[in-house]
Write a protein that holds these residues in place. Structure first.
Motif, PDB file in Angstrom:
ATOM      1  N   VAL A   1       2.011 128.495-111.934  1.00  0.00           N
ATOM      2  CA  VAL A   1       2.292 127.178-112.046  1.00  0.00           C
ATOM      3  C   VAL A   1       2.059 126.980-113.489  1.00  0.00           C
ATOM      4  CG1 VAL A   1       1.097 124.879-111.595  1.00  0.00           C
ATOM      5  CG2 VAL A   1       1.560 126.600-109.923  1.00  0.00           C
ATOM      6  N   ASP A   2       2.851 126.027-114.147  1.00  0.00           N
ATOM      7  CA  ASP A   2       2.628 125.451-115.559  1.00  0.00           C
ATOM      8  C   ASP A   2       1.429 124.439-115.396  1.00  0.00           C
ATOM      9  OD1 ASP A   2       3.064 123.480-117.840  1.00  0.00           O
ATOM     10  OD2 ASP A   2       4.855 125.238-118.151  1.00  0.00           O
ATOM     11  N   ARG A   3       0.494 124.588-116.158  1.00  0.00           N
ATOM     12  CA  ARG A   3      -0.702 123.945-116.326  1.00  0.00           C
ATOM     13  C   ARG A   3      -0.433 122.536-116.767  1.00  0.00           C
ATOM     14  NH1 ARG A   3      -4.542 126.958-118.307  1.00  0.00           N
ATOM     15  NH2 ARG A   3      -3.344 128.642-119.220  1.00  0.00           N
ATOM     16  N   SER A   4       0.675 122.208-117.684  1.00  0.00           N
ATOM     17  CA  SER A   4       0.822 121.010-118.083  1.00  0.00           C
ATOM     18  C   SER A   4       1.892 120.068-117.197  1.00  0.00           C
ATOM     19  CB  SER A   4       1.433 120.892-119.583  1.00  0.00           C
ATOM     20  OG  SER A   4       2.560 121.729-119.679  1.00  0.00           O
ATOM     21  N   THR A   5       2.892 120.731-116.853  1.00  0.00           N
ATOM     22  CA  THR A   5       4.024 119.837-115.951  1.00  0.00           C
ATOM     23  C   THR A   5       3.750 120.185-114.589  1.00  0.00           C
ATOM     24  OG1 THR A   5       5.340 121.879-115.804  1.00  0.00           O
ATOM     25  CG2 THR A   5       5.457 120.418-117.827  1.00  0.00           C
ATOM     26  N   GLY A   6       2.896 121.175-113.877  1.00  0.00           N
ATOM     27  CA  GLY A   6       2.707 121.325-112.517  1.00  0.00           C
ATOM     28  C   GLY A   6       3.842 122.029-112.132  1.00  0.00           C
ATOM     29  N   VAL A   7       4.883 122.453-112.638  1.00  0.00           N
ATOM     30  CA  VAL A   7       6.042 123.184-112.063  1.00  0.00           C
ATOM     31  C   VAL A   7       5.666 124.497-111.735  1.00  0.00           C
ATOM     32  CG1 VAL A   7       8.411 124.181-112.690  1.00  0.00           C
ATOM     33  CG2 VAL A   7       7.964 122.037-113.513  1.00  0.00           C
ATOM     34  N   ARG A   8       6.075 124.949-110.459  1.00  0.00           N
ATOM     35  CA  ARG A   8       5.747 126.327-109.734  1.00  0.00           C
ATOM     36  C   ARG A   8       6.879 126.920-109.855  1.00  0.00           C
ATOM     37  NH1 ARG A   8       8.349 126.454-105.051  1.00  0.00           N
ATOM     38  NH2 ARG A   8       7.016 128.341-104.382  1.00  0.00           N
ATOM     39  N   LEU A   9       6.480 128.229-110.232  1.00  0.00           N
ATOM     40  CA  LEU A   9       7.260 129.467-110.172  1.00  0.00           C
ATOM     41  C   LEU A   9       7.323 130.366-108.860  1.00  0.00           C
ATOM     42  CD1 LEU A   9       9.427 131.152-111.844  1.00  0.00           C
ATOM     43  CD2 LEU A   9       7.356 132.833-112.188  1.00  0.00           C
ATOM     44  N   GLY A  10       8.588 129.726-107.888  1.00  0.00           N
ATOM     45  CA  GLY A  10       8.528 130.347-106.785  1.00  0.00           C
ATOM     46  C   GLY A  10       9.204 131.595-106.706  1.00  0.00           C
ATOM     47  N   ARG A  11       9.936 132.217-105.517  1.00  0.00           N
ATOM     48  CA  ARG A  11      10.588 133.367-105.338  1.00  0.00           C
ATOM     49  C   ARG A  11      12.214 133.166-105.760  1.00  0.00           C
ATOM     50  NH1 ARG A  11       7.645 138.184-103.674  1.00  0.00           N
ATOM     51  NH2 ARG A  11       5.583 137.372-102.950  1.00  0.00           N
ATOM     52  N   GLY A  12      12.649 131.844-105.905  1.00  0.00           N
ATOM     53  CA  GLY A  12      13.948 131.818-106.286  1.00  0.00           C
ATOM     54  C   GLY A  12      14.695 131.062-105.021  1.00  0.00           C
ATOM     55  N   GLY A  13      14.131 130.991-104.108  1.00  0.00           N
ATOM     56  CA  GLY A  13      15.138 130.546-102.857  1.00  0.00           C
ATOM     57  C   GLY A  13      15.188 128.851-102.718  1.00  0.00           C
ATOM     58  N   GLY A  14      14.275 128.407-103.406  1.00  0.00           N
ATOM     59  CA  GLY A  14      14.379 126.909-103.524  1.00  0.00           C
ATOM     60  C   GLY A  14      13.967 126.056-102.084  1.00  0.00           C
ATOM     61  N   SER A  15      13.269 127.075-101.156  1.00  0.00           N
ATOM     62  CA  SER A  15      12.902 126.439 -99.940  1.00  0.00           C
ATOM     63  C   SER A  15      11.625 125.425-100.172  1.00  0.00           C
ATOM     64  CB  SER A  15      12.558 127.368 -98.930  1.00  0.00           C
ATOM     65  OG  SER A  15      13.470 128.427 -98.649  1.00  0.00           O
ATOM     66  N   TYR A  16      10.588 125.990-100.870  1.00  0.00           N
ATOM     67  CA  TYR A  16       9.624 125.032-101.158  1.00  0.00           C
ATOM     68  C   TYR A  16       9.876 123.684-102.155  1.00  0.00           C
ATOM     69  CZ  TYR A  16       6.705 127.689 -98.296  1.00  0.00           C
ATOM     70  OH  TYR A  16       6.045 128.361 -97.064  1.00  0.00           O
ATOM     71  N   ASP A  17      10.811 124.005-103.012  1.00  0.00           N
ATOM     72  CA  ASP A  17      11.023 122.755-103.665  1.00  0.00           C
ATOM     73  C   ASP A  17      11.868 121.829-102.883  1.00  0.00           C
ATOM     74  OD1 ASP A  17      10.537 123.470-106.553  1.00  0.00           O
ATOM     75  OD2 ASP A  17      12.152 125.105-106.217  1.00  0.00           O
ATOM     76  N   ARG A  18      12.469 122.135-101.824  1.00  0.00           N
ATOM     77  CA  ARG A  18      13.027 121.031-100.927  1.00  0.00           C
ATOM     78  C   ARG A  18      12.114 120.551-100.257  1.00  0.00           C
ATOM     79  NH1 ARG A  18      18.364 123.750 -97.796  1.00  0.00           N
ATOM     80  NH2 ARG A  18      18.027 125.686 -98.838  1.00  0.00           N
ATOM     81  N   ALA A  19      11.188 121.344 -99.587  1.00  0.00           N
ATOM     82  CA  ALA A  19      10.027 120.839 -98.966  1.00  0.00           C
ATOM     83  C   ALA A  19       9.115 120.000 -99.833  1.00  0.00           C
ATOM     84  CB  ALA A  19       9.106 121.725 -98.306  1.00  0.00           C
ATOM     85  N   LEU A  20       8.620 120.236-100.984  1.00  0.00           N
ATOM     86  CA  LEU A  20       7.756 119.487-101.706  1.00  0.00           C
ATOM     87  C   LEU A  20       8.609 118.080-102.119  1.00  0.00           C
ATOM     88  CD1 LEU A  20       6.325 122.203-103.879  1.00  0.00           C
ATOM     89  CD2 LEU A  20       5.084 120.512-102.568  1.00  0.00           C
ATOM     90  N   ALA A  21       9.817 118.069-102.256  1.00  0.00           N
ATOM     91  CA  ALA A  21      10.685 116.804-102.442  1.00  0.00           C
ATOM     92  C   ALA A  21      10.281 115.752-101.284  1.00  0.00           C
ATOM     93  CB  ALA A  21      12.105 117.224-102.683  1.00  0.00           C
ATOM     94  N   ARG A  22      10.024 116.258-100.208  1.00  0.00           N
ATOM     95  CA  ARG A  22       9.683 115.216 -99.305  1.00  0.00           C
ATOM     96  C   ARG A  22       8.259 114.799 -99.036  1.00  0.00           C
ATOM     97  NH1 ARG A  22      12.796 119.733 -96.402  1.00  0.00           N
ATOM     98  NH2 ARG A  22      14.940 118.761 -96.213  1.00  0.00           N
ATOM     99  N   VAL A  23       7.286 115.332 -99.929  1.00  0.00           N
ATOM    100  CA  VAL A  23       5.928 114.958 -99.987  1.00  0.00           C
ATOM    101  C   VAL A  23       5.745 113.735-100.781  1.00  0.00           C
ATOM    102  CG1 VAL A  23       3.598 115.867-100.358  1.00  0.00           C
ATOM    103  CG2 VAL A  23       5.346 117.258 -99.622  1.00  0.00           C
ATOM    104  N   GLY A  24       4.919 112.650-100.221  1.00  0.00           N
ATOM    105  CA  GLY A  24       4.781 111.532-100.940  1.00  0.00           C
ATOM    106  C   GLY A  24       3.804 111.766-102.258  1.00  0.00           C
ATOM    107  N   PRO A  25       3.912 110.882-103.302  1.00  0.00           N
ATOM    108  CA  PRO A  25       3.234 111.053-104.656  1.00  0.00           C
ATOM    109  C   PRO A  25       1.943 111.396-104.859  1.00  0.00           C
ATOM    110  CG  PRO A  25       4.292 108.848-104.438  1.00  0.00           C
ATOM    111  CD  PRO A  25       4.388 109.529-103.208  1.00  0.00           C
ATOM    112  N   ASN A  26       1.093 110.798-103.495  1.00  0.00           N
ATOM    113  CA  ASN A  26      -0.373 110.876-103.589  1.00  0.00           C
ATOM    114  C   ASN A  26      -1.152 111.852-102.799  1.00  0.00           C
ATOM    115  OD1 ASN A  26      -0.523 108.643-105.487  1.00  0.00           O
ATOM    116  ND2 ASN A  26      -0.103 107.047-103.791  1.00  0.00           N
ATOM    117  N   VAL A  27      -0.266 112.613-102.140  1.00  0.00           N
ATOM    118  CA  VAL A  27      -0.511 113.606-101.343  1.00  0.00           C
ATOM    119  C   VAL A  27      -0.857 115.059-101.990  1.00  0.00           C
ATOM    120  CG1 VAL A  27      -0.180 115.393 -99.552  1.00  0.00           C
ATOM    121  CG2 VAL A  27       0.855 113.163 -99.460  1.00  0.00           C
ATOM    122  N   PRO A  28      -2.260 115.516-101.832  1.00  0.00           N
ATOM    123  CA  PRO A  28      -2.559 116.755-102.722  1.00  0.00           C
ATOM    124  C   PRO A  28      -1.465 117.662-102.411  1.00  0.00           C
ATOM    125  CG  PRO A  28      -4.341 115.680-101.954  1.00  0.00           C
ATOM    126  CD  PRO A  28      -3.180 115.143-101.030  1.00  0.00           C
TER     127      PRO A  28
END
Length: 198
Positions: free
Chosen positions: A130-157
């Motif tokens: 995880v990038d400490r400043s941007t919060g960007v996560r490095l995943g395995r490259g499939g994009g599954s969790y990026d799609r899932a995280l795009a559905r999560v509200g901005p205030n959800v931990p």
């Protein structure tokens, strides 16, 4: 760790370093992450938690998921779809899991749909870094969790579980990358710059 590398090289480097972690150190790290998370009020108060069943050298989630479930929290785990997206189903104890694609354990309960993650009060995701400043996560490259995280509200931990040394500076960013608000390591929980207050 040098992070001015492309994602593929960075993934290989982190996976190589993970493979060198001894079993005793891994167990101690897993316990530290689990206990630290379970101590957080925003974890204790979450009625519905989206998590994942860890595999290989990932920080272990099995004990964390079991503890949340025993506490009365509803835990949903991903079911990988043929297109790489993530459906979700409820965890109902260790006997409620069966091997899915790539041998990853997933719930056998009724699938609730890809949008179920929108109702989660806490989202725990895997990451290689995880990038400490941007919060960007490095995943395995499939994009599954990026799609899932795009559905999560901005205030959800949203929390990525990492080994020590995997909170980085300068992870390359692509347009589809979704940030997380926290990184949980054995040494503690770190807020990224996308975090307001949880």
């Amino acid at each position: 760790m040098e992070t001015s590398l492309n994602k593929l090289t960075l993934r290989r480097q982190i996976l190589n370093e993970r493979s060198r972690i001894g079993e005793k150190s891994r167990r101690e790290a897993d316990r530290a992450i689990r206990e630290t998370l379970l101590d957080q009020p925003w974890v204790q108060m979450a009625g519905l938690v989206a998590a994942y069943w860890s595999t290989g050298t990932e920080p272990a989630t099995h004990g964390l998921i079991f503890s949340l479930w025993k506490h009365g929290t509803t835990v949903i785990l991903p079911v990988l779809l043929p297109d790489g997206d993530l459906d979700w189903a409820v965890y109902d104890g260790p006997d409620s899991l069966a091997p899915g694609p790539y041998g990853i354990m997933q719930p056998v309960d009724t699938r609730r749909g890809v949008d179920t993650i929108r109702t989660a009060a806490l989202v725990i995701v895997p990451a290689l870094g995880v990038d400490r400043s941007t919060g960007v996560r490095l995943g395995r490259g499939g994009g599954s969790y990026d799609r899932a995280l795009a559905r999560v509200g901005p205030n959800v931990p949203t929390v990525a579980l990492l080994h020590e040394g995997e909170l980085l500076d300068g992870i390359p960013v692509e347009p589809h990358d979704q940030p997380v608000r926290y990184a949980a390591l054995p040494s503690g929980i770190y807020a990224t710059s996308v975090t307001g207050s949880a």
